[in-house]
Scaffold this motif. Structure first.
Motif, PDB file in Angstrom:
ATOM      1  N   PRO A   8       0.837  -1.198   0.000  1.00 29.48           N
ATOM      2  CA  PRO A   8       0.000   0.000   0.000  1.00 29.48           C
ATOM      3  C   PRO A   8       0.873   1.248   0.000  1.00 29.48           C
ATOM      4  CG  PRO A   8       0.001  -1.022   2.160  1.00 29.48           C
ATOM      5  CD  PRO A   8       0.740  -1.957   1.241  1.00 29.48           C
ATOM      6  N   ALA A   9       0.362   2.299  -0.591  1.00 32.86           N
ATOM      7  CA  ALA A   9       1.099   3.558  -0.629  1.00 32.86           C
ATOM      8  C   ALA A   9       1.218   4.101   0.787  1.00 32.86           C
ATOM      9  CB  ALA A   9       0.383   4.558  -1.526  1.00 32.86           C
ATOM     10  N   THR A  10       2.434   4.409   1.177  1.00 35.66           N
ATOM     11  CA  THR A  10       2.659   4.910   2.529  1.00 35.66           C
ATOM     12  C   THR A  10       2.687   6.428   2.569  1.00 35.66           C
ATOM     13  OG1 THR A  10       5.034   4.769   2.193  1.00 35.66           O
ATOM     14  CG2 THR A  10       3.954   2.866   3.185  1.00 35.66           C
ATOM     15  N   SER A  11       2.639   7.029   1.419  1.00 35.09           N
ATOM     16  CA  SER A  11       2.697   8.485   1.359  1.00 35.09           C
ATOM     17  C   SER A  11       1.573   8.984   0.461  1.00 35.09           C
ATOM     18  CB  SER A  11       4.050   8.923   0.801  1.00 35.09           C
ATOM     19  OG  SER A  11       4.034  10.297   0.534  1.00 35.09           O
ATOM     20  N   ALA A  12       1.042  10.137   0.786  1.00 32.66           N
ATOM     21  CA  ALA A  12      -0.005  10.724  -0.041  1.00 32.66           C
ATOM     22  C   ALA A  12       0.549  11.100  -1.413  1.00 32.66           C
ATOM     23  CB  ALA A  12      -0.595  11.951   0.641  1.00 32.66           C
ATOM     24  N   GLY A  13       1.861  11.347  -1.505  1.00 28.73           N
ATOM     25  CA  GLY A  13       2.495  11.679  -2.775  1.00 28.73           C
ATOM     26  C   GLY A  13       2.534  10.497  -3.724  1.00 28.73           C
ATOM     27  N   LEU A  14       2.478   9.290  -3.219  1.00 33.89           N
ATOM     28  CA  LEU A  14       2.509   8.107  -4.061  1.00 33.89           C
ATOM     29  C   LEU A  14       1.127   7.668  -4.509  1.00 33.89           C
ATOM     30  CD1 LEU A  14       5.155   5.955  -2.140  1.00 33.89           C
ATOM     31  CD2 LEU A  14       5.490   7.341  -4.190  1.00 33.89           C
ATOM     32  N   ALA A  15       0.115   8.121  -3.837  1.00 35.82           N
ATOM     33  CA  ALA A  15      -1.244   7.709  -4.186  1.00 35.82           C
ATOM     34  C   ALA A  15      -1.672   8.398  -5.474  1.00 35.82           C
ATOM     35  CB  ALA A  15      -2.199   8.063  -3.060  1.00 35.82           C
ATOM     36  N   PHE A  16      -2.391   7.668  -6.301  1.00 34.67           N
ATOM     37  CA  PHE A  16      -2.867   8.207  -7.568  1.00 34.67           C
ATOM     38  C   PHE A  16      -4.353   8.473  -7.455  1.00 34.67           C
ATOM     39  CE2 PHE A  16      -4.528   7.405 -11.915  1.00 34.67           C
ATOM     40  CZ  PHE A  16      -4.006   8.538 -12.503  1.00 34.67           C
ATOM     41  N   GLY A  17      -4.740   9.706  -7.654  1.00 30.62           N
ATOM     42  CA  GLY A  17      -6.133  10.097  -7.509  1.00 30.62           C
ATOM     43  C   GLY A  17      -6.974   9.826  -8.740  1.00 30.62           C
ATOM     44  N   GLY A  18      -6.370   9.361  -9.828  1.00 30.85           N
ATOM     45  CA  GLY A  18      -7.118   9.051 -11.024  1.00 30.85           C
ATOM     46  C   GLY A  18      -7.181  10.171 -12.032  1.00 30.85           C
ATOM     47  N   GLU A  19      -6.830  11.372 -11.671  1.00 34.70           N
ATOM     48  CA  GLU A  19      -6.876  12.512 -12.579  1.00 34.70           C
ATOM     49  C   GLU A  19      -5.490  13.138 -12.666  1.00 34.70           C
ATOM     50  OE1 GLU A  19      -9.502  13.647 -14.338  1.00 34.70           O
ATOM     51  OE2 GLU A  19     -10.693  11.992 -13.558  1.00 34.70           O
ATOM     52  N   PRO A  20      -5.130  13.640 -13.848  1.00 34.90           N
ATOM     53  CA  PRO A  20      -3.829  14.319 -13.952  1.00 34.90           C
ATOM     54  C   PRO A  20      -3.855  15.662 -13.226  1.00 34.90           C
ATOM     55  CG  PRO A  20      -5.003  14.399 -16.046  1.00 34.90           C
ATOM     56  CD  PRO A  20      -5.809  13.538 -15.119  1.00 34.90           C
ATOM     57  N   SER A  21      -2.713  16.048 -12.741  1.00 37.46           N
ATOM     58  CA  SER A  21      -2.624  17.329 -12.042  1.00 37.46           C
ATOM     59  C   SER A  21      -2.624  18.468 -13.056  1.00 37.46           C
ATOM     60  CB  SER A  21      -1.344  17.374 -11.204  1.00 37.46           C
ATOM     61  OG  SER A  21      -0.217  17.415 -12.058  1.00 37.46           O
ATOM     62  N   ASP A  22      -2.772  19.679 -12.548  1.00 33.97           N
ATOM     63  CA  ASP A  22      -2.753  20.855 -13.427  1.00 33.97           C
ATOM     64  C   ASP A  22      -1.405  20.986 -14.128  1.00 33.97           C
ATOM     65  OD1 ASP A  22      -5.352  21.511 -12.816  1.00 33.97           O
ATOM     66  OD2 ASP A  22      -4.793  22.927 -11.226  1.00 33.97           O
ATOM     67  N   ALA A  23      -0.328  20.679 -13.431  1.00 34.14           N
ATOM     68  CA  ALA A  23       1.001  20.754 -14.037  1.00 34.14           C
ATOM     69  C   ALA A  23       1.139  19.738 -15.173  1.00 34.14           C
ATOM     70  CB  ALA A  23       2.072  20.516 -12.978  1.00 34.14           C
ATOM     71  N   GLU A  24       0.610  18.533 -14.973  1.00 32.34           N
ATOM     72  CA  GLU A  24       0.662  17.520 -16.028  1.00 32.34           C
ATOM     73  C   GLU A  24      -0.173  17.936 -17.237  1.00 32.34           C
ATOM     74  OE1 GLU A  24       1.352  13.504 -13.358  1.00 32.34           O
ATOM     75  OE2 GLU A  24      -0.685  14.297 -13.596  1.00 32.34           O
ATOM     76  N   LEU A  25      -1.336  18.519 -17.004  1.00 33.80           N
ATOM     77  CA  LEU A  25      -2.174  18.994 -18.102  1.00 33.80           C
ATOM     78  C   LEU A  25      -1.496  20.135 -18.862  1.00 33.80           C
ATOM     79  CD1 LEU A  25      -5.700  18.910 -16.438  1.00 33.80           C
ATOM     80  CD2 LEU A  25      -4.823  17.380 -18.213  1.00 33.80           C
ATOM     81  N   ASP A  26      -0.814  21.014 -18.147  1.00 36.32           N
ATOM     82  CA  ASP A  26      -0.084  22.101 -18.802  1.00 36.32           C
ATOM     83  C   ASP A  26       1.059  21.556 -19.667  1.00 36.32           C
ATOM     84  OD1 ASP A  26      -1.748  23.983 -17.690  1.00 36.32           O
ATOM     85  OD2 ASP A  26      -0.386  24.441 -16.010  1.00 36.32           O
ATOM     86  N   ALA A  27       1.746  20.535 -19.145  1.00 33.19           N
ATOM     87  CA  ALA A  27       2.838  19.926 -19.917  1.00 33.19           C
ATOM     88  C   ALA A  27       2.304  19.271 -21.185  1.00 33.19           C
ATOM     89  CB  ALA A  27       3.574  18.900 -19.061  1.00 33.19           C
ATOM     90  N   ILE A  28       1.182  18.591 -21.082  1.00 29.17           N
ATOM     91  CA  ILE A  28       0.572  17.963 -22.256  1.00 29.17           C
ATOM     92  C   ILE A  28       0.157  19.032 -23.261  1.00 29.17           C
ATOM     93  CG2 ILE A  28      -1.426  16.647 -23.066  1.00 29.17           C
ATOM     94  CD1 ILE A  28      -1.275  15.108 -20.374  1.00 29.17           C
ATOM     95  N   GLU A  29      -0.435  20.098 -22.769  1.00 25.71           N
ATOM     96  CA  GLU A  29      -0.885  21.183 -23.649  1.00 25.71           C
ATOM     97  C   GLU A  29       0.286  21.820 -24.384  1.00 25.71           C
ATOM     98  OE1 GLU A  29      -3.544  23.472 -25.626  1.00 25.71           O
ATOM     99  OE2 GLU A  29      -4.057  21.916 -24.174  1.00 25.71           O
ATOM    100  N   SER A  30       1.403  22.009 -23.693  1.00 31.87           N
ATOM    101  CA  SER A  30       2.563  22.621 -24.341  1.00 31.87           C
ATOM    102  C   SER A  30       3.206  21.685 -25.359  1.00 31.87           C
ATOM    103  CB  SER A  30       3.589  23.062 -23.294  1.00 31.87           C
ATOM    104  OG  SER A  30       4.183  21.938 -22.682  1.00 31.87           O
ATOM    105  N   GLU A  31       3.060  20.374 -25.173  1.00 30.70           N
ATOM    106  CA  GLU A  31       3.630  19.401 -26.100  1.00 30.70           C
ATOM    107  C   GLU A  31       2.662  18.987 -27.205  1.00 30.70           C
ATOM    108  OE1 GLU A  31       5.000  16.107 -23.797  1.00 30.70           O
ATOM    109  OE2 GLU A  31       6.461  17.297 -22.706  1.00 30.70           O
TER     110      GLU A  31
END
Length: 88
Positions: A8-31
């Motif tokens: 099990p994920a021991t850190s909240a940073g390792l857990a995946f919420g199912g949605e990309p973050s705003d930073a990930e969406l911005d990176a996709i948009e720029s690429e």
């Protein structure tokens, strides 16, 4: 044979919420221009798989490769400008 045990994920940073973050969406948009250029190149290459290459097909591939190269160049230049703090 070794078994794979998931921990099990021991850190909240390792857990995946199912949605990309705003930073990930911005990176996709720029690429996105690069992604679309690569898709166009792949489409042109797929069209040539089942028939001999005609002059038009060769031109289509060359144009698609040029678009990919230009999109990569633009993306690299934007990333370099962002790291250096913008244009001088």
């Amino acid at each position: 044979m070794r078994s794979i045990i998931t921990l099990p994920a021991t850190s909240a940073g390792l857990a995946f919420g199912g949605e990309p973050s705003d930073a990930e969406l911005d990176a996709i948009e720029s690429e996105m221009p690069l992604i679309l250029a690569e898709v166009d190149l792949l489409d042109a290459q797929i069209k040539m798989l089942d028939r001999p290459a005609a002059k038009l097909d060769e031109r289509r591939i060359r144009r698609a490769r040029r678009r990919v190269t230009a999109a990569r160049r633009d993306l690299t230049n934007r990333a370099a400008a962002a790291q250096s703090g913008g244009a001088a």
